[in-house]
Design a protein around this motif. Structure first.
Motif, short mmCIF file in Angstrom:
data_model
loop_
_atom_site.label_atom_id
_atom_site.label_comp_id
_atom_site.label_asym_id
_atom_site.label_seq_id
_atom_site.Cartn_x
_atom_site.Cartn_y
_atom_site.Cartn_z
N ASN A 15 7.57 20.41 25.88
CA ASN A 15 7.77 21.13 24.63
C ASN A 15 8.35 20.18 23.58
O ASN A 15 9.26 19.42 23.87
CB ASN A 15 8.73 22.30 24.85
CG ASN A 15 8.79 23.20 23.66
OD1 ASN A 15 7.91 23.18 22.82
ND2 ASN A 15 9.85 24.00 23.56
N LYS A 50 0.46 31.56 15.27
CA LYS A 50 0.12 30.75 16.44
C LYS A 50 -1.20 30.06 16.19
O LYS A 50 -2.19 30.68 15.85
CB LYS A 50 -0.01 31.66 17.66
CG LYS A 50 1.26 32.44 17.91
CD LYS A 50 1.34 32.95 19.32
CE LYS A 50 2.53 33.87 19.43
NZ LYS A 50 3.11 33.94 20.73
N ILE A 56 0.39 25.69 19.32
CA ILE A 56 1.76 25.75 18.84
C ILE A 56 2.03 27.09 18.17
O ILE A 56 1.13 27.76 17.69
CB ILE A 56 2.07 24.64 17.81
CG1 ILE A 56 1.10 24.71 16.66
CG2 ILE A 56 2.06 23.30 18.45
CD1 ILE A 56 1.42 23.72 15.61
N CYS A 68 7.95 24.36 14.13
CA CYS A 68 6.81 24.38 15.07
C CYS A 68 7.30 24.14 16.48
O CYS A 68 7.97 23.15 16.74
CB CYS A 68 5.85 23.24 14.76
SG CYS A 68 4.97 23.46 13.28
N THR A 69 6.90 25.03 17.38
CA THR A 69 7.29 24.80 18.77
C THR A 69 6.06 24.89 19.64
O THR A 69 5.07 25.52 19.28
CB THR A 69 8.27 25.88 19.24
OG1 THR A 69 7.63 27.15 19.11
CG2 THR A 69 9.52 25.89 18.40
N GLY A 70 6.15 24.30 20.82
CA GLY A 70 5.09 24.48 21.79
C GLY A 70 4.15 23.30 21.91
O GLY A 70 3.25 23.31 22.75
N ALA A 71 4.33 22.28 21.12
CA ALA A 71 3.44 21.13 21.22
C ALA A 71 3.78 20.32 22.45
O ALA A 71 4.91 20.36 22.94
CB ALA A 71 3.58 20.27 19.97
N ALA A 77 2.52 17.57 17.69
CA ALA A 77 3.36 18.40 16.83
C ALA A 77 3.06 18.11 15.37
O ALA A 77 2.95 19.03 14.54
CB ALA A 77 4.83 18.13 17.13
N GLY A 80 -0.32 19.57 14.45
CA GLY A 80 -0.23 21.02 14.31
C GLY A 80 0.44 21.41 13.02
O GLY A 80 0.02 22.35 12.32
#
Lengths: 178, 708
Positions: A15, A50, A56, A68-71, A77, A80
């Motif tokens: 993450n 999303k 992300i 931004c989260t989830g990359a 990141a 995204g």
């Protein structure tokens, strides 16, 4: 254990959290109504969008700040984030992409052996803290690297911090095991 | 003692006599000081000839606790804030500690911790309750008492994790290393709670052995000690032939059923569980087990390996199937008639249908995941394959051709792409999927390396790696926007209404020049700002002054709205016991008048509220029996009162009440207690009192009308 073992460990970044600013006010309602894959939370005052391509999730505030989260990597990141800004641009806002900063990186790695948490905590008293009632892992905070390491009894270790990914190895090496 | 110069003769030779407490100039004999304060110990002879030293013990914490300074009801004026904090903290520690049955030594230690915390400014931004609970828990851990953090959170009704956070922070800042929790500590406590009677000790010992065994078997790392204890006690109880169900144990130990069962199954997996009871008590197995989560992890890894092998085998089979599918597809295309114009309209209708298909299939745009998802989708759709192909082939086949030529609306393109992908899924990696789905990703992987950091500094958006077409998919077209808007509006109708009302309120306030910046929390207060009659003005002022949060503003509004008054809807009890309308009207006006009068004196009365209360009680105590219900009402009124208005009204009422009781008034005092019960409305009670006063002094009715 031995430093040679550490090189063989594969550290997987799971993450990456990054923030950037659009330098303009955003109308959340417009975004909510005209975008796909959005969740609007008016009570909190943000929109969750999303993206699929780098997978992300972005929290968008009306002030123009976006998280931004989830990359799975820093480059992802950034990509995204830029795509997100492009979407916002297409929706009609005068978006400028600025102040992109990676805030937090989470990596996971697994030791091939189990770890005795209580002894480990005893040896590393002030730095390590273990509270079984609250969390099953030992939290080990390294201040100079600004990293937090969580050690589980199964041998898996998660590292959270604001440094670059290559520093994770150092963090793990800095941690005395057994 | 500083040697001073004598005022009369200028001589510097001054004799200070400690005993007499005087300073005398030896030159001219003039007395310079008479009552010098002396710091000597004095002795007093008590009864029985015992002499004791004069003086008080002063605590080292702060200045002397002067219990009564003047009026005595003021919260300690003239003391340092630090001392107040410590004092308050000490009180809370004592309170909590006694609930936990901690001895005095522990409480003192906790207080020392608290002092340290305060001196390090760690109490800032945290609730004192939490800090104190953390200090207490710290003491429990260092002393090794069997108190869990859960107990503390139970007492305070606070989330355990919040307390835990505070506790961890304090432990870190104070550099106190709390020794790790040993589940053995909790066993005697839980055993006691499970009421084993005489055999408690035996059961505890058995449970202890069990827990130690569990420790050796690595079941206790990373787990809540209470869960382990629960499992151990359950087994121990059964071993000694006590019937303790899982539910009993859970209620004592405070874990959930699932946890307990899990621990039991884990214990079952260890070789120790195979021993009989006697063997267990005698023998201790040498072998140690791996922790259960470790075993589970390995199990998972094995499963994954198996799955991968299976998947590989599937691949081989897949290849064969896809060949067949390709052939079928080509055959079908040849046999299809070419109809374009009609199907152009047909295609748009299919969109919603296909949306369902889309939801089934996964996102085709991720190349890495695509393979897996295609496989998954294949499995799902194999059954529907034939029907779908026949149905949709006709329209879709056309659409594919159309979409490739016309840009059309973006959604259609997207739709067609998406439709193409289920087809591709079914038929196995057709060129359409690759060309449409993979292309954007290929573009990006190339251009990802071209990222230019300098552009971002200027704020310009670097469009290199971004495929506009794909981005457009993220934006709905107009019709969809309408649909979504409608849905959203319906869903959030309440919230939107709230917002509108809020805006209107703010606008009105702005016009009236009373707009406050900070947001108002309660909805009820919206209604106050409506009209600018005297009554409304009063209540607004009262609310601003924050004198009373207990005034029922609805009643106030009713007062203004009803001219001759149909009985006040806000107080049903009053309606039942009420005399004719005139009285109610005059009564209400009386109360209004009183309120207006009291409003002037409001500012002065805040400090003396309780004193007033006392006076009222004194007044009332002298009145005859008939007034008892009223007394009760007034008591409760004064008890709960926080605003001066109520007290003033009651005191005024009381002052007028004292002269003569009347038979009529007996009905109204009956009302106040019921009113009290129904609605905690001091204002109504005050009005009740006013009724009786009104009836007593008949003239008041006439005067009222003049005021307004």
């Amino acid at each position: 254990m031995d430093s040679s073992n550490d090189d063989a460990l594969d550290i997987i970044i799971t993450n990456v959290v990054a923030t950037f600013r659009t330098r303009c006010h955003l109308n959340l309602r417009t975004i909510a109504l005209e975008g796909t894959n959005v969740i609007y939370k008016p009570e909190v005052g943000k929109v969750l969008m999303k993206l699929r391509k780098p997978k992300i999730t972005a929290s968008i505030w009306s002030s123009g700040k976006i998280i931004c989260t989830g990359a799975t990597s820093e480059d992802e990141a950034k990509l995204g984030a830029r795509r997100l800004a492009r979407v916002l641009q297409k929706l009609g806002f005068k978006v400028r992409f600025s102040a992109f900063k990676v805030v937090n990186v989470l990596a996971v790695c697994s030791m091939p052996f189990a770890i005795r948490l209580i002894d480990f905590t005893k040896k590393n008293r002030p730095i390590a803290s273990y509270e079984p009632e609250l969390h099953p892992a030992v939290t080990y905070r390294i201040k100079h690297l600004k990293a937090t390491i969580q050690v589980f009894s199964t041998g898996s270790i998660t590292v959270t911090g604001t440094m670059g990914s290559f520093d994770f190895r150092e963090a793990i090496r800095a941690m005395p095991l057994r | 003692m500083s040697s001073r110069v004598c005022r009369t003769c200028g001589g510097s030779d001054i004799d200070v006599d400690q005993a007499r407490g005087s300073a005398v100039c030896t030159g001219c004999g003039s007395v310079l000081e008479d009552n010098i304060i002396v710091s000597e110990v004095q002795f007093v002879e008590g009864s029985g000839g015992v002499s004791s030293a004069v003086g008080q013990f002063v605590s080292a914490d702060g200045p002397v606790k002067a219990p009564l300074l003047g009026s005595g009801f003021h919260t300690s004026v003239g003391k340092e804030s630090r001392a107040q904090t410590l004092q308050g903290g000490k009180r809370q520690i004592q309170q909590l500690g006694s609930q936990l049955q901690l001895n005095q030594h522990c409480l003192d230690t906790a207080f020392n911790f608290f002092k340290m915390v305060v001196s390090k400014h760690l109490t800032r931004g945290r609730k004192t309750e939490h800090v104190i609970a953390a200090c207490l828990y710290l003491v429990c851990r260092t002393e090794g008492t069997p108190h869990m953090l859960l107990d503390l959170s139970d007492l305070l009704q606070v989330n355990v994790y919040i307390l835990g956070k505070t506790f961890l922070l304090l432990a870190r800042e104070l550099c106190i290393n709390a020794p790790a929790i040993d589940p053995c500590l909790y066993i005697p406590r839980f055993a006691h709670m499970l009421e084993f009677g005489v055999k408690t000790h035996e059961v505890s010992m058995t449970a202890l052995r069990l827990v130690q065994r569990m420790k050796r078997d690595w079941m206790h790392t990373g787990r809540r000690p209470s869960g382990l204890c629960g499992a151990a006690l359950l087994v121990a109880a059964r071993m000694h032939k006590f019937r303790r169900t899982v539910k009993d144990v859970i209620s004592v130990v405070k874990v959930c059923q699932t946890t307990l069962r899990k621990r039991l199954t884990e214990f079952e997996d260890t070789p120790t569980s195979q021993l009989t009871i006697d063997e267990f008590m005698r023998v201790d197995l040498e072998q140690e087990c791996d922790p259960p989560s470790f075993i589970a992890g390995q199990h998972k890894a094995k499963m994954q390996q198996l799955e991968q092998e299976l998947a590989r085998k599937l691949d081989d089979v897949e290849g064969e199937i896809s060949c067949y599918k390709d052939e079928i597809e080509t055959e079908l295309e040849k046999s299809r008639p070419k109809l374009r114009g009609i199907y152009a309209a047909y295609t748009k209708e299919i969109d919603p249908e296909d949306a369902e298909v889309l939801s089934l299939t996964s996102d085709p745009e991720e190349p890495e995941v695509e393979d897996k998802e295609l496989r998954v989708a294949t499995q799902q759709l194999t059954q529907d394959f034939l029907c779908q192909v026949i149905q949709e082939e006709e329209g879709r086949g056309k659409k594919k051709d159309d979409s490739n030529k016309e840009p059309g609306s973006e959604k259609d393109v997207e739709g067609s792409q998406r439709q193409a992908t289920p087809l591709a899924v079914i038929l196995g990696k057709l060129p359409t999927a690759t060309s449409l789905g993979l292309q954007p990703t290929c573009d990006e992987s190339e251009t990802r390396e071209k990222q230019d950091d300098e552009q971002s500094e200027g704020g310009e958006l670097d469009l290199d790696g971004i495929d506009d077409q794909e981005i457009d998919k993220y934006i709905l077209n107009e019709r969809e926007v309408e649909v979504k808007t409608e849905l959203w509006m319906k869903q959030n109708a309440e919230y939107l209404k709230e917002q509108k009302e809020k805006e209107e309120r703010i606008k009105k306030e702005k016009e009236q020049g009373t707009y406050k910046e900070k947001p108002k929390k309660s909805k009820k207060k919206k209604e106050q700002i409506e009209a600018s009659t005297a009554g409304e003005a009063i209540e607004r002022m009262l609310e601003k002054k924050k004198i009373s949060s207990k005034i029922n503003y609805e009643v106030l509004r009713d007062l203004n709205s009803r001219g001759t008054g149909s009985g006040g809807g806000s107080s049903p009890s009053r309606a039942s016991s009420d005399p004719p309308d005139v009285n109610t009207a005059t009564r209400k006006r009386l109360s209004r008048r009183r309120r207006k009068k009291s409003s002037d004196t409001n500012r002065d009365l805040a400090a003396n509220a309780s004193i007033m209360g006392k006076r009222v009680r004194l007044l009332i105590s002298s009145t005859p029996k008939k007034r008892k219900p009223a007394v009760q009402a007034e008591h409760s009124v004064t008890m709960t009162t926080e605003s001066a208005t109520e007290t003033t009204t009651t005191t005024e009422a009381a002052a007028e009440v004292t002269p003569d009781p009347e038979p009529d008034s007996s009905s109204t005092p009956a009302a106040p207690p019921t009113v009290l019960e129904e609605e905690e409305d001091e204002e109504d009670e005050a009005e009740e009192e006013c009724v009786s006063a009104l009836q007593l002094v008949g003239d008041y009715g006439c005067e009222e009308e003049e005021v307004f």
